[in-house]
Design a protein around this motif. Structure first.
Motif: not given
Ligand code: PRP
Length: 222
Positions: A7-9, A29-30, A45-52
């Motif tokens: 995951m990238l923060t 594309g994010i 703001i978690p964007l779990e699907e995208a890994g961010f």
């Protein structure tokens, strides 16, 4: 994204470069949500699907979050980067948030010697005047710096100038340009080693957009 390790923060700066940064990341594309706003009370703001995971930060704090590794990546102006002197990697010039850092003062005093300078950027200003062999007292302010010469706190200011409107409206003019400023993508040093593939991938995606819009700018200029 199943691998938690990857995951990238990302620390996003509130304020003047927020909208441009969001637009840039979306173009890369994010999938930042439509309601991702700097006025939002929700700071993470978690964007779990995208890994961010994105979080909203005060611009001057972005390099601190990145140096300490609570953010793998950050977006920050070169002005803040120069001032904060944090131990981070500077990965990419994003070509957004373009402005310049200047010495400015009242027009009738330009060229006169001066002894006091007010600024939000005391380290950068001190470094600059030292480099010029000029001995000045640098006074740190946290904002509305243009006030200082108007009320007699200092003869000059060192500040960023974007449209030039703030200087103009306060009857001040630029005397010298210290440097031009753009926003940068920065990374935590350990993250850059441990998440190299993901960070490189993000860099490639963002770089494509930056270079694409630079080509477009050039084409428009011609
Ligand atoms: C910045 C900077 C100038 C102004 C320059 O301040 O410190 O005051 O913007 O922009 P302009 O050339 O387009 O007028 P900011 O808006 O961050 O607020 P602050 O003075 O409270 O720090």
């Amino acid at each position: 994204m199943s691998d938690k390790q990857q995951m990238l923060t990302v620390a996003m700066p509130k304020g003047r470069i927020f909208s441009e940064t969001v637009e840039l990341f979306r173009s890369a594309g994010i999938p930042l949500p439509a309601d991702f706003s700097e006025s939002s009370r929700k700071l993470i703001i978690p964007l779990e699907e995208a890994g961010f995971t994105f979080f909203l930060a005060k611009p001057t704090d972005v390099p601190t979050y990145v140096e300490y590794g609570v953010a793998d990546i950050g977006i920050v102006g070169k002005d803040v980067l120069m001032e904060e002197e944090r131990n981070v990697y500077e990965l990419l010039d994003l070509s957004i948030g373009q402005c310049r850092m200047c010495v400015a003062g009242p027009p009738h005093t330009l060229g006169d010697p001066f002894s006091r300078v007010a600024t939000k950027y005391p380290r950068t200003a001190s470094r600059y005047f030292r480099g010029q062999g000029q001995q000045v007292e640098v006074i740190k302010l946290n904002g509305s710096v243009e006030l200082a010469p108007l009320i007699g706190l200092a003869e000059r200011i060192v500040d960023i100038v974007s449209t030039g409107r703030t200087l103009k409206e306060n009857g001040l003019v630029e005397e010298e340009t210290i440097t031009t400023i753009t926003s940068r993508l920065i990374a935590n040093r350990a993250s850059y080693r441990m998440k190299a593939e993901r960070i490189d991938q993000l860099c490639r995606q963002v770089r494509e957009v930056v270079e694409g819009s630079e080509q477009y700018d050039t084409a428009v200029d011609k």
